[in-house]
Write a protein that holds these residues in place. Structure first.
Motif, mmCIF file in Angstrom:
data_model
loop_
_atom_site.group_PDB
_atom_site.id
_atom_site.type_symbol
_atom_site.label_atom_id
_atom_site.label_comp_id
_atom_site.label_asym_id
_atom_site.label_seq_id
_atom_site.Cartn_x
_atom_site.Cartn_y
_atom_site.Cartn_z
ATOM 1 N N HIS A 1 65.948 64.646 73.154
ATOM 2 C CA HIS A 1 65.532 63.971 71.927
ATOM 3 C C HIS A 1 66.719 63.913 70.981
ATOM 4 C CE1 HIS A 1 65.004 68.241 71.141
ATOM 5 N NE2 HIS A 1 64.779 68.042 69.857
ATOM 6 N N ASP A 2 66.629 63.016 70.012
ATOM 7 C CA ASP A 2 67.772 62.778 69.128
ATOM 8 C C ASP A 2 67.547 63.240 67.698
ATOM 9 O OD1 ASP A 2 65.816 60.627 68.699
ATOM 10 O OD2 ASP A 2 67.357 59.728 67.425
ATOM 11 N N GLN A 3 66.351 63.733 67.374
ATOM 12 C CA GLN A 3 65.995 63.933 65.969
ATOM 13 C C GLN A 3 66.375 65.298 65.401
ATOM 14 O OE1 GLN A 3 63.789 63.260 68.429
ATOM 15 N NE2 GLN A 3 61.883 64.404 68.259
ATOM 16 N N HIS A 4 66.935 66.193 66.221
ATOM 17 C CA HIS A 4 67.294 67.525 65.746
ATOM 18 C C HIS A 4 68.768 67.811 66.032
ATOM 19 C CE1 HIS A 4 62.799 68.481 66.526
ATOM 20 N NE2 HIS A 4 62.978 68.001 65.313
ATOM 21 N N PRO A 5 69.507 68.331 65.051
ATOM 22 C CA PRO A 5 70.953 68.513 65.229
ATOM 23 C C PRO A 5 71.338 69.581 66.231
ATOM 24 C CG PRO A 5 70.247 69.424 63.117
ATOM 25 C CD PRO A 5 69.084 68.681 63.677
ATOM 26 N N ASP A 6 70.395 70.447 66.624
ATOM 27 C CA ASP A 6 70.731 71.422 67.659
ATOM 28 C C ASP A 6 70.582 70.834 69.059
ATOM 29 O OD1 ASP A 6 67.933 71.431 67.109
ATOM 30 O OD2 ASP A 6 67.703 73.296 68.239
ATOM 31 N N ALA B 1 65.237 53.416 70.453
ATOM 32 C CA ALA B 1 65.052 52.504 69.322
ATOM 33 C C ALA B 1 65.971 52.859 68.164
ATOM 34 C CB ALA B 1 63.597 52.528 68.873
ATOM 35 N N ARG B 2 66.213 54.139 67.965
ATOM 36 C CA ARG B 2 67.056 54.566 66.847
ATOM 37 C C ARG B 2 68.537 54.437 67.164
ATOM 38 N NH1 ARG B 2 62.751 58.597 65.805
ATOM 39 N NH2 ARG B 2 63.595 59.893 67.485
ATOM 40 N N LEU B 3 68.925 54.766 68.390
ATOM 41 C CA LEU B 3 70.346 54.874 68.737
ATOM 42 C C LEU B 3 70.918 53.597 69.335
ATOM 43 C CD1 LEU B 3 70.331 58.454 70.318
ATOM 44 C CD2 LEU B 3 70.986 57.822 67.992
ATOM 45 N N GLY B 4 70.093 52.780 69.982
ATOM 46 C CA GLY B 4 70.607 51.571 70.631
ATOM 47 C C GLY B 4 71.405 51.900 71.877
ATOM 48 N N ARG B 5 72.188 50.937 72.339
ATOM 49 C CA ARG B 5 72.972 51.129 73.556
ATOM 50 C C ARG B 5 73.946 52.289 73.389
ATOM 51 N NH1 ARG B 5 75.499 45.627 75.622
ATOM 52 N NH2 ARG B 5 75.970 47.032 77.362
ATOM 53 N N PRO B 6 74.216 53.078 74.461
ATOM 54 C CA PRO B 6 73.783 52.900 75.850
ATOM 55 C C PRO B 6 72.513 53.679 76.200
ATOM 56 C CG PRO B 6 75.434 54.604 75.758
ATOM 57 C CD PRO B 6 75.212 54.151 74.337
ATOM 58 N N VAL B 7 71.605 53.863 75.230
ATOM 59 C CA VAL B 7 70.418 54.686 75.458
ATOM 60 C C VAL B 7 69.312 53.854 76.104
ATOM 61 C CG1 VAL B 7 68.737 56.243 74.429
ATOM 62 C CG2 VAL B 7 71.029 56.056 73.432
ATOM 63 N N ARG B 8 68.761 54.381 77.179
ATOM 64 C CA ARG B 8 67.586 53.783 77.805
ATOM 65 C C ARG B 8 66.415 54.735 77.619
ATOM 66 N NH1 ARG B 8 66.709 51.331 83.930
ATOM 67 N NH2 ARG B 8 64.429 51.215 83.809
ATOM 68 N N GLY B 9 65.352 54.239 76.998
ATOM 69 C CA GLY B 9 64.178 55.062 76.766
ATOM 70 C C GLY B 9 63.251 55.039 77.964
ATOM 71 N N LEU B 10 62.781 56.218 78.350
ATOM 72 C CA LEU B 10 61.861 56.356 79.469
ATOM 73 C C LEU B 10 60.556 56.981 78.988
ATOM 74 C CD1 LEU B 10 64.240 57.778 82.236
ATOM 75 C CD2 LEU B 10 63.536 55.408 81.925
ATOM 76 N N HIS C 1 53.485 65.392 65.796
ATOM 77 C CA HIS C 1 53.719 64.570 64.604
ATOM 78 C C HIS C 1 54.719 65.231 63.661
ATOM 79 C CE1 HIS C 1 50.823 67.502 63.082
ATOM 80 N NE2 HIS C 1 51.093 67.120 61.855
ATOM 81 N N LEU C 2 54.954 66.530 63.824
ATOM 82 C CA LEU C 2 55.932 67.246 63.008
ATOM 83 C C LEU C 2 57.311 67.263 63.651
ATOM 84 C CD1 LEU C 2 53.767 70.347 62.012
ATOM 85 C CD2 LEU C 2 54.366 68.420 60.542
ATOM 86 N N VAL C 3 57.363 67.455 64.960
ATOM 87 C CA VAL C 3 58.654 67.638 65.644
ATOM 88 C C VAL C 3 59.158 66.368 66.313
ATOM 89 C CG1 VAL C 3 58.233 70.087 66.009
ATOM 90 C CG2 VAL C 3 57.523 68.450 67.754
ATOM 91 N N GLY C 4 58.269 65.409 66.576
ATOM 92 C CA GLY C 4 58.677 64.179 67.233
ATOM 93 C C GLY C 4 58.636 64.291 68.746
ATOM 94 N N PRO C 5 58.768 63.164 69.454
ATOM 95 C CA PRO C 5 58.677 63.153 70.917
ATOM 96 C C PRO C 5 59.914 63.741 71.587
ATOM 97 C CG PRO C 5 59.185 60.970 70.106
ATOM 98 C CD PRO C 5 58.915 61.800 68.895
ATOM 99 N N VAL C 6 59.683 64.354 72.727
ATOM 100 C CA VAL C 6 60.734 64.999 73.520
ATOM 101 C C VAL C 6 60.451 64.692 74.986
ATOM 102 C CG1 VAL C 6 61.822 67.198 74.136
ATOM 103 C CG2 VAL C 6 60.962 66.851 71.826
ATOM 104 N N THR C 7 61.495 64.663 75.790
ATOM 105 C CA THR C 7 61.313 64.455 77.225
ATOM 106 C C THR C 7 62.108 65.464 78.033
ATOM 107 O OG1 THR C 7 61.336 62.788 78.984
ATOM 108 C CG2 THR C 7 63.224 62.801 77.493
ATOM 109 N N PRO D 1 61.785 56.724 74.377
ATOM 110 C CA PRO D 1 61.806 55.384 73.785
ATOM 111 C C PRO D 1 62.128 55.410 72.290
ATOM 112 C CG PRO D 1 59.973 55.555 75.307
ATOM 113 C CD PRO D 1 60.552 56.943 75.174
ATOM 114 N N ALA D 2 61.680 56.446 71.577
ATOM 115 C CA ALA D 2 61.983 56.548 70.150
ATOM 116 C C ALA D 2 63.478 56.716 69.927
ATOM 117 C CB ALA D 2 61.222 57.715 69.527
ATOM 118 N N ALA D 3 64.135 57.533 70.753
ATOM 119 C CA ALA D 3 65.581 57.714 70.629
ATOM 120 C C ALA D 3 66.308 56.416 70.933
ATOM 121 C CB ALA D 3 66.059 58.821 71.565
#
Length: 237
Positions: A59-64, A88-97, A125-131, A84-86
């Protein structure tokens, strides 16, 4: 399969002829803001990666899990696999699965996104999606990278879908922040032992167990838990 750890959740390994890097974090120690809070990094990275073919970004939403220099490393890679959320935020070269979606890479490598629950039930809803990710290829041991997951129920579900997982990179550290009170955001050392049993693996690579102040357990705690369970031999470098 050789793993090179850089601290925190970041490790490099070769699989099926491709070089993979997990959750790139290469900033120096210090305080890193996240909303109205901050996370404190306590140790520098132990090096820098060489050329990388694929970044596995939980995931991209936490600095650690993705910091400023980590973003530079990810942007320079030919491919980043994440949520997919990452993407949408980061763009290429990220592919959301999406969970259970598989992508076919060079050399016959298959990467499947698998669920991860970054905290107690009801905390997404607090931490966001992770894969997490499962990697497969002919002639290679099946590999599971957990990402920031705190749920053994999720591990059990992944084990049922992939009964032949042989090696796992488990993110631990029993991370905690005031966001979810006293609940863990990642596996504890005892949970890592149980996850290893559920998966039936022959090798465990601990990650996400050092370099940040909100990790409440250390590599020593992980080794002690595996020692107590009689599973020390699983902890291979």
């Amino acid at each position: 399969m050789t793993f090179r750890a850089f601290g925190g959740p970041t490790a490099e390994f070769t699989f099926g002829g491709l070089v993979f890097l997990t959750d790139p974090t290469f900033d120096e120690p210090g305080d890193y803001p996240i909303g109205d809070r901050k996370l404190t990094k306590t140790a520098p990275p132990t090096g820098r990666p060489g050329p990388v073919d694929v970044v596995l970004l939980s995931h991209d939403q936490h600095p650690d899990n993705l910091d400023r220099r980590g973003r530079e490393v990810a942007a320079a890679a030919p491919l980043v696999l994440s949520t997919p959320a990452a993407a949408a935020r980061l763009g290429r070269p990220v592919r959301g699965l999406s969970p259970w979606e598989t992508v076919q890479l060079d050399h016959g490598v298959r990467v499947t996104a698998v669920p991860a629950q970054h905290g107690p039930d009801g905390s997404e809803h607090l931490v966001g999606p992770v894969t997490g990710f499962v990697l497969e290829a002919d002639g290679e041991p099946t590999l599971y990278v957990s990402g920031d997951n705190a749920s053994l129920r999720v591990v059990e579900e992944i084990a049922a879908r992939f009964p032949d997982i042989d090696v796992t990179v488990l993110f631990g550290g029993a991370a905690r922040t005031p966001l979810v009170g006293d609940a863990n955001l990642t596996l504890s050392a005892a949970d890592m032992v149980e996850a290893s049993r559920l998966l039936g693996v022959s090798r465990v690579v601990p990650a996400h167990v050092d370099s940040w102040a909100h990790f409440t357990e250390t590599p020593e705690d992980v080794r002690a838990a595996f020692d107590k369970a009689g599973l020390t031999a699983l902890l291979q470098p």
